[in-house]
Each structure stands twice: as C-alpha cells, then as structure tokens.
Design an enzyme around this catalytic site. Structure first.
Site, PDB file in Angstrom:
ATOM      1  N   THR A  29       0.697  -1.242  -0.025  1.00  7.83           N
ATOM      2  CA  THR A  29      -0.002   0.064  -0.225  1.00  7.83           C
ATOM      3  C   THR A  29       0.973   1.212  -0.007  1.00  7.83           C
ATOM      4  O   THR A  29       0.413   2.264  -0.440  1.00  7.83           O
ATOM      5  CB  THR A  29      -0.803   0.159   1.223  1.00  7.83           C
ATOM      6  OG1 THR A  29      -0.054  -0.244   2.430  1.00  7.83           O
ATOM      7  CG2 THR A  29      -2.220  -0.837   1.366  1.00  7.83           C
ATOM      8  N   LEU A 128      12.346  -8.620   6.141  1.00  8.68           N
ATOM      9  CA  LEU A 128      12.477  -8.062   7.509  1.00  8.68           C
ATOM     10  C   LEU A 128      13.237  -6.826   7.271  1.00  8.68           C
ATOM     11  O   LEU A 128      13.610  -6.268   8.342  1.00  8.68           O
ATOM     12  CB  LEU A 128      12.940  -8.748   8.492  1.00  8.68           C
ATOM     13  CG  LEU A 128      11.895 -10.189   8.593  1.00  8.68           C
ATOM     14  CD1 LEU A 128      12.535 -11.048   9.661  1.00  8.68           C
ATOM     15  CD2 LEU A 128      10.582  -9.989   8.911  1.00  8.68           C
ATOM     16  N   SER A 130      16.193  -5.908   5.890  1.00  4.35           N
ATOM     17  CA  SER A 130      17.573  -5.643   6.297  1.00  4.35           C
ATOM     18  C   SER A 130      18.114  -4.555   5.608  1.00  4.35           C
ATOM     19  O   SER A 130      19.289  -3.810   6.287  1.00  4.35           O
ATOM     20  CB  SER A 130      18.641  -7.050   5.993  1.00  4.35           C
ATOM     21  OG  SER A 130      18.409  -7.275   4.634  1.00  4.35           O
ATOM     22  N   GLU A 163      17.937   3.538  -1.334  1.00  5.23           N
ATOM     23  CA  GLU A 163      17.433   2.324  -1.971  1.00  5.23           C
ATOM     24  C   GLU A 163      17.032   2.407  -3.498  1.00  5.23           C
ATOM     25  O   GLU A 163      17.401   1.486  -4.399  1.00  5.23           O
ATOM     26  CB  GLU A 163      16.228   1.662  -0.954  1.00  5.23           C
ATOM     27  CG  GLU A 163      15.975   0.391  -1.578  1.00  5.23           C
ATOM     28  CD  GLU A 163      15.712  -0.667  -0.390  1.00  5.23           C
ATOM     29  OE1 GLU A 163      16.132  -0.422   0.655  1.00  5.23           O
ATOM     30  OE2 GLU A 163      15.609  -1.772  -0.853  1.00  5.23           O
ATOM     31  N   ASP A 175       9.313   0.686   5.061  1.00  4.32           N
ATOM     32  CA  ASP A 175      10.667   0.165   5.631  1.00  4.32           C
ATOM     33  C   ASP A 175      11.309   1.135   6.431  1.00  4.32           C
ATOM     34  O   ASP A 175      11.798   0.897   7.414  1.00  4.32           O
ATOM     35  CB  ASP A 175      11.242  -0.883   4.808  1.00  4.32           C
ATOM     36  CG  ASP A 175      10.612  -1.817   3.907  1.00  4.32           C
ATOM     37  OD1 ASP A 175       9.221  -1.981   4.229  1.00  4.32           O
ATOM     38  OD2 ASP A 175      10.898  -2.371   3.172  1.00  4.32           O
TER      39      ASP A 175
HETATM   40  C1  GLA Z   1       8.942  -3.734   0.490  1.00  5.36           C
HETATM   41  C2  GLA Z   1       9.129  -2.438   0.189  1.00  5.36           C
HETATM   42  C3  GLA Z   1       8.138  -1.518   0.954  1.00  5.36           C
HETATM   43  C4  GLA Z   1       6.594  -2.159   0.960  1.00  5.36           C
HETATM   44  C5  GLA Z   1       6.473  -3.657   1.018  1.00  5.36           C
HETATM   45  C6  GLA Z   1       5.236  -4.264   0.657  1.00  5.36           C
HETATM   46  O1  GLA Z   1       9.420  -4.012   1.913  1.00  5.36           O
HETATM   47  O2  GLA Z   1      10.490  -2.114   0.441  1.00  5.36           O
HETATM   48  O3  GLA Z   1       8.227  -0.061   0.390  1.00  5.36           O
HETATM   49  O4  GLA Z   1       6.293  -1.760  -0.543  1.00  5.36           O
HETATM   50  O5  GLA Z   1       7.649  -4.364   0.188  1.00  5.36           O
HETATM   51  O6  GLA Z   1       4.360  -3.943   1.453  1.00  5.36           O
END
Ligand code: GLA
Length: 368
Positions: A29, A128, A130, A163, A175
């Site tokens: 999302t 997760l 990293s 990133e 993240d």
């Molecule tokens: C990865 C991306 C996030 C997000 C998730 C899915 O972790 O880095 O920005 O889009 O996938 O929710």
C-alpha cells in the site's frame, strides 16, 4: 574481526544502530500513498564509523566478511539520475552505503572519506528490511559523526532515495520509516502520503511470531516493480493520483484484468488498516483482518508462493493464533502471526513441525 583490526584504527568515532521491521497490516500500500502498520523487530544492524585517512571510503561487512573501497571521484553530482559514472560495486551491501552517502552529498552535505564497519542480526532475504536497517543505521552514524541537522523522518526519506537510486527497487517508504521511527513494543500507523503517524501499543495480550518460510526472495527481480507499475496504470485509468484515493472497492470493477484484482487488493488492504485501528482492542478482529490480508495478497495481488500459503494455513489453524499472513513484499520470505502472549515458543515449534511434515524447512525469527 572488529573495526580496529579491519581499519587499523584505534576506535570508531561513532556507533549507530537501527532495527529491521515486520509489517502487521498494509502490504503493498505504501507506493500507492496508502496506510501501513509495521513494528520494529529485536534484530538490529550496527555500524561503526571513523574518518579515513587515505582519501578513500572503506566499507566492511562482518557478516559477509567483504570489504569495498571507493575513491572520492565516484561520488559525483548527477549520479543520482544515473547520468554520472556509477562505481561497479561488487557487493550489494556496499551499494546501500554508497547510496546513502551519495544522497547526502547530492543535497549539499560534505561527507569526507570514512571507514564504516557493519554487523547485523537482521536476516537477509526474509522480508524483514535488512536493507532499510542498514541504510538507517548508516545515515544515523553519519549524522552523528558530522553533526548533520537532519531529523528521523528525513533519515527515512534519504534512506528510501538511496534504495530507489542504488538498489533499483522502486520501494515505498514504509521500511525506512519503520526502521527510523518504530520500536518493538509499538505499532507505527503511518499515512504514507502525508507521513502523519501514530504510535500505538501492540494489541494487549498478543505477541508477534515471525517464521521464515525457507524460500528466499529477491525484491528487484521478483515482480515488485511490475506490481507497482500495474498500480500506477490502474490509478491512471481510474483518474486518481494514487489508488489511495479510491475507498469504494466497487469502483475498481471497471478495470481490465489483472489491474482490477491488483487495485482491489490495494483498496481493501487500506480499508483493513483503518479498520484495524478501530479494533486494536479485539484480538479476534485484528487477527481476522490479517487473515483477510493474506487471502488478498495470494488471490488478488498474487505475491504469495505455495510455501507461504502452507505456512500461513498451518498458523491460522493453530489454537492460540489470532491471525497470520505473509509479510513484506512476498514471493517468499517470512510470515507474521499474532499469538497469545506466553504461547509464542510453543506455537512456533508446533507450527514448524507441521510445516516440515509438509516437506518444507522453516525458521523461527521472532518469538523463539
Ligand atoms: C517492500 C518495500 C516496501 C513495501 C513492501 C510491501 O518491503 O520495500 O516499501 O512496498 O515491500 O508492502
């Protein structure tokens, strides 16, 4: 190995750390300007930094036992857009660090050559984050070393830019915001459009169990960017800036497939996050929203794999589990479950046993 032996330098001048994250609800999302609900996990990435005295930038990863050395000439204005000369970074971990420094340089900070030592307990390739933990820890360390006037939200934004530009994943900001702002005792409700956020305690009486499916995933090659493009196309066809602007799920019905199902996932997932906020007190309802999220990721968004479906199915049928789903981008990686506090270990072990009877080999990452 340690900082001193690798860099032949007395002590690092600063040390900074940042956690990985697990997302409870609100998957795929964030790049649709939507809502997310992650929490930090106990595993962390630690960076130690000192100034380098040979004019080069040196990055060392303890986990990989790899070192990358980069000359100052690689950090060039224009490199952000790929226009300048990119160093061929042999090792992926170094591209995240390079990206963070480059992003800071692009906005005008002077970041002199440094020695940077990384060690991490955040599992790589399980979903997760990293990479976010590495970026946020790196940026925190550099902020401290050079006394930069940047706040935690800006850290997350710089990390996301690093990133996108250097790991070539068109990720959202969940993240990096989670790694920069969340802790393990709370959920971070985040509106990824306005960056408005609320810190909420984890549902009372419940704890988190994270189990790795044993199926590794690679984000960039995994269809993530393709899903993102499909969402943008769907938003365009619906005449909105982002799918976040659609709240009535019936509106997606006019879209051609597979855009219809992709959009339906995003719209219903955003609604689930908002509903969860109203239901934090009810573990059963919160759990049901997690279960519905998995079904939507599996059927509409198509980012699950048989191993994840099997693991989630076992979790959902296990007494003491309120809800379970895949977490992160999918295509492999880990599951997250909300379980009765005190039962984490017991439940996780039982589930792993059944999972291995089904022919898979999992691994408890949180809750062991
Ligand atoms: C990865 C991306 C996030 C997000 C998730 C899915 O972790 O880095 O920005 O889009 O996938 O929710």
């Amino acid at each position: 190995m340690n900082f001193q032996t690798i860099f032949n330098q007395k002590l690092p001048q600063v040390e900074a750390l940042a956690p990985g994250r697990v997302n409870l609800l609100g998957e795929h999302t964030d790049y649709n300007d939507g809502f997310v609900l992650p929490t930090a996990i106990p595993q962390k990435t630690v960076v130690q930094i000192g100034l380098s005295d040979d004019g080069m930038y040196h990055f060392y990863s303890e986990n990989l036992n790899e070192q990358v050395d980069i000359g100052e000439e690689y950090f060039r204005p224009g490199n952000m857009s790929g226009a300048g000369k990119m160093p061929t970074l042999q090792y992926e971990f170094a591209s995240y660090i390079f990206g963070c420094i480059q992003v800071l340089k692009e906005v005008g900070y002077t970041i002199s050559p440094l020695n940077l030592y990384v060690k991490s307990s955040v599992p790589i390739g399980s979903g997760l984050s990293s990479s976010a933990a590495l970026e946020v820890a790196t940026l925190r360390g550099i902020r401290q070393l050079f006394n930069l006037p940047i706040n935690d939200v800006e850290i997350a934004q710089f990390a996301q830019q690093a990133e996108i530009q250097y790991a070539h994943v068109q990720c959202g900001i969940m993240d990096q915001m989670a790694s920069s702002l969340a802790d393990t005792k709370h959920m971070l409700f985040l509106d990824t459009r306005s960056l408005e956020r609320r810190v909420l305690p984890l549902p009372e009486g419940a704890s988190i169990v994270v189990i790795d499916s044993g199926v590794p995933r690679t984000l960039a090659g995994s269809g993530y960017n393709q899903r993102r493009a499909e969402c943008e196309q769907a938003a365009q066809l619906l005449g909105v800036k982002a799918l976040r602007d659609i709240t009535d799920v019936n509106l997606v019905e006019t879209l051609p497939e597979p855009l219809r199902r992709r959009a339906r996932h995003v719209v219903t997932e955003n609604n689930r996050v908002l509903e969860a906020l109203q239901n934090v007190a009810s573990l059963e309802q919160f759990g049901e929203l997690m279960n519905a999220s998995h079904a939507s990721l599996r059927d509409d968004y198509e980012v699950s794999v048989p191993a994840l479906d099997t693991l989630v199915d076992i979790l959902q049928k296990t007494p003491g589990v309120f809800g379970a789903r895949l977490t992160g981008a999918g295509f492999g990686g880990a599951t997250v479950a909300l379980v009765a506090t005190g039962e984490e270990k017991n439940i996780a072990q039982k589930v792993l046993e059944q999972y291995s009877h089904a022919g898979y080999s999992g691994n408890i990452l949180v809750g062991a």
